[in-house]
Every structure is written in C-alpha cells, then in structure tokens.
Design an enzyme around this catalytic site. Structure first.
Site, PDB file in Angstrom:
ATOM      1  N   HIS A  32       0.837  -1.208   0.000  1.00 48.35           N
ATOM      2  CA  HIS A  32       0.000   0.000   0.000  1.00 48.35           C
ATOM      3  C   HIS A  32       0.867   1.251   0.000  1.00 48.35           C
ATOM      4  CE1 HIS A  32      -4.045  -1.522   0.245  1.00 48.35           C
ATOM      5  NE2 HIS A  32      -3.771  -2.275   1.301  1.00 48.35           N
ATOM      6  N   CYS A  38       0.234   1.785  -5.810  1.00 46.06           N
ATOM      7  CA  CYS A  38      -0.743   2.614  -6.525  1.00 46.06           C
ATOM      8  C   CYS A  38      -0.227   4.036  -6.694  1.00 46.06           C
ATOM      9  CB  CYS A  38      -2.063   2.648  -5.767  1.00 46.06           C
ATOM     10  SG  CYS A  38      -2.863   1.055  -5.610  1.00 46.06           S
ATOM     11  N   ARG A  72      -0.261   2.486 -11.623  1.00 45.42           N
ATOM     12  CA  ARG A  72       0.736   1.822 -10.797  1.00 45.42           C
ATOM     13  C   ARG A  72       2.087   2.510 -10.945  1.00 45.42           C
ATOM     14  NH1 ARG A  72      -3.378   0.284  -9.344  1.00 45.42           N
ATOM     15  NH2 ARG A  72      -4.133  -1.862  -9.075  1.00 45.42           N
TER      16      ARG A  72
END
Length: 375
Positions: free
Chosen positions: A274, A343, A352
């Site tokens: 993340h 991300c 990405r």
C-alpha cells in the site's frame, strides 16, 4: 380652630350690618348674604365686626334646622385632577364606600387588573406592551391556540430542517470514515506488522521456521529500505485481507503473476504494498534514487539490491513489469532483480508506480549484517 359664632345684640349698631338682620339668630340664618356678602361666616368684608377686615376659619353654610358644626364639603375637582389622583371616598358611610369599591374593581376585588396612568383600560394589547416584570392578564383559550398556530413551523421549514440534519449526519459519517481510513487503519496495521516482525525474528532465533514453500499470508522475510526508514514483513501472496491490509508487503506467488524467490539463481522477486492507508509501507518509494539499497532479510541470508530504475505511471494491467527480465526496467538480460509495485497517484488506485532494483550482494546471516544496514 373654628370659632363659635357670637350672638347678635340687635340692629346695625352691634355688627355694623343692615338693620333688617334682626336681633339675634331668629329669622334669617346667621351669616346670610345680605349681612356677610357670600353666606360664609368669617369672610373678609368691610363693616363686619365693627368695620375691621378679618380672616377666620373656613365654615360650611348654616343649616336651617341646626347650627351645629359640620365637616366642610370638599371642593369640586376637574376631570384631569380626578384621573391623576385616587378616587374620592364615597359618601354615605362604610357600606356605601364598599359598594363604590365593588363597582370600580369588580365584586371580588380586581385592583391588580386595573392599570394606572394614561394607558389604563387599553386591553390585552396594552398589557403585552407593559414593562418587563409587570403582571399580565392570562390569554384566553382562543388566543393561546392562535399564538400556537402562529409559532408552528411550516412544512417547508420542517423539510429544510430534516434535509439539513441529513446533510450534517452524512458529513459526520464521511469525516469518521476518512479518519478511519487515514489514521486508524495505519495504527492497526503498524501494530499487526510489528507483531509479525517480532514473531518472525523469534521463530528464526528458535529455529522453528525453515526456508521453503510458505502458506498464503505467511510471513517469511523482512524488507529493509534504509533511506525511507522502512522495516516491514514480507508475506506470501497479495491478498488484501490477509497480507496488504495488515501492513505487510506481499510476494507475487500465484498464477500468471508468480515471481521468483530472492534465493533463486535468476528471476524477478516481485512485491506489492500500500502507498496510502493500512501502514502505507510504499508511500515514499518514488523518492528512491539509483544506487539506494533495498535489503531482503531471510532466516539464513541477506539479499542486497541497488535501486536501478523507476516507471512513474503504468496501467494496472501491465503485468510485463513482473517478467523475469521486466520490460521498461532497462535490464537487457537475465539476472536477479526485485520489483516494487504500488498505486499512484496517492489516495487512488488508477495507475501503478514501479521501482526496480538489481541484486549486488548475497550475504549469510552468520557473517553479520551488510553494510547497507550497518551504516
């Protein structure tokens, strides 16, 4: 004090008055107009009491039947004087005064309802304008209902209030959700990742965990990025619930996205993490520059990579970045590579961000930590 009236002798030689007045009190009353001018005893008049002018007390007219003293009648008052002063006492004794009082204030007495001054008798409208603290007459039932209807909110006002409350509630819920996403998920993920690191190191120290195949969600290594002060466990798989949302980074190990392990002689070790929320271990990997160390620590060895290149933006469907020789990385042949994916832009998952590194050192744990972790 009021002086008594002396008796007349007779004729005009006693009082200097007219001779027709008589001898004493017989006939015409004493102090009649023909003798004293205005019918009041003691008024100032020439020729009275031997011609000398005197001023005596105020006396009532002489009654025809008696000459006893009486209380003088009060002088008449004008309408303005009557309104500015208290009402006169009613003649006729106590019973007459009580009767007059009942007529003025009601049968049971209502002096508290009477208003004084020029505003008396103005009604309830005048009472509503009375100064603060003054007693007000109670409203009738009809007036109370009319006022209640006047103060009752209209349907439009009620609807606007309801809509406003809905908006406020939605705003509060959204604020709570944002707080949960940006703050609480990080707190919880950091706690879970820290526990996993501690458990992993304990297992390595006790020799309970052996290298080899790992279950999905099982931690097997530690990722060090010294420049970003990142130490995070690496778990098998990229499941959000089992791995990523727990603050760990996941190894691409399933299906078409399966990548090599770091101890493989050749291949690409692919990791996902993340960038925002849930511990956000890869939030600042865009700050890495060529040559910055990236270290993977396992139970037996340290694998040291040097950052080589970055792909700032690419579609999520571009899985070629995980190939054994990743496309766009600048690598031209087989080797031992590492790929970090996350991300971008921040707080979105539209694209990405890719960072590549190349292995430069493989160091057994028995020889101690590599220079990248010591310095």
């Amino acid at each position: 004090m009021t002086a008594l009236r002396p008796e007349r002798e007779s004729g005009a030689d006693a009082y200097g008055g007219a001779g027709e007045q008589g001898t004493s009190y017989g006939g015409q009353p004493y102090g009649a107009p023909d003798a004293y001018g205005d019918g009041w005893y003691g008024e100032t008049a020439s020729g009275t009491y031997g011609g000398a002018a005197e001023s005596t007390a105020y006396l009532p007219p002489v009654d025809e039947e008696t000459v006893a003293l009486r209380i003088p009648e009060p002088p008449e008052r004008t309408a303005g004087e009557e309104s500015a002063s208290a009402p006169l006492a009613a003649p006729g004794g106590r019973a007459a005064r009580r009767k007059a009082a009942r007529k003025r204030h009601g049968r049971r007495g209502g002096s508290h309802k009477a208003t004084e001054g020029p505003g008396a008798g103005a009604g309830r409208e005048g009472a509503s304008e009375a100064p603060e603290g003054a007693s007000r007459a109670p409203l009738s039932r009809v007036e109370a209902r009319r006022q209640a209807r006047a103060h009752k909110a209209s349907p439009a006002v009620v609807a606007s209030r309801a809509i406003g409350e809905v908006f406020i509630t939605c705003g509060v819920l959204m604020l709570l959700f944002v707080t949960y996403q940006l703050w609480w998920t990080n707190v919880r993920a950091h706690a879970q990742a820290g526990k996993e690191v501690s458990d992993l190191q304990d297992d390595w120290a006790s020799g309970e965990r052996k290298p080899g195949a790992f279950e999905p969600g099982q931690g097997f290594a530690l990722l060090h990025i010294p420049k970003l002060d990142v130490v995070v466990p690496i778990a098998e798989g990229i499941s959000s619930k089992k791995v990523l949302d727990r603050g760990m980074v996941g190894h691409y190990a399933e299906g078409a996205l399966k990548t090599a392990m770091p101890d493989a002689k050749t291949g690409n070790f692919g990791l996902a993490g993340h960038r925002n929320t849930h511990g956000e271990p890869f939030r600042y990997i865009n700050r890495l520059e060529p040559g910055d160390p990236i270290v993977v620590e396992t139970q037996d060895e340290y694998f040291v990579y040097k950052m080589a290149s970055v792909l700032p933006v690419t579609p999520p469907s571009n899985v070629s970045v995980l190939d054994p020789v990743p496309k766009g990385s600048g690598f031209t042949g087989p080797g031992r590579y590492i790929t970090l994916t996350t991300c971008t832009p921040e707080f979105t998952s539209k694209y990405r961000l890719i960072v590549w590194g190349k292995m430069v050192e493989e160091r057994p744990r028995s020889k101690g930590k590599p220079d990248a972790l010591v310095s």
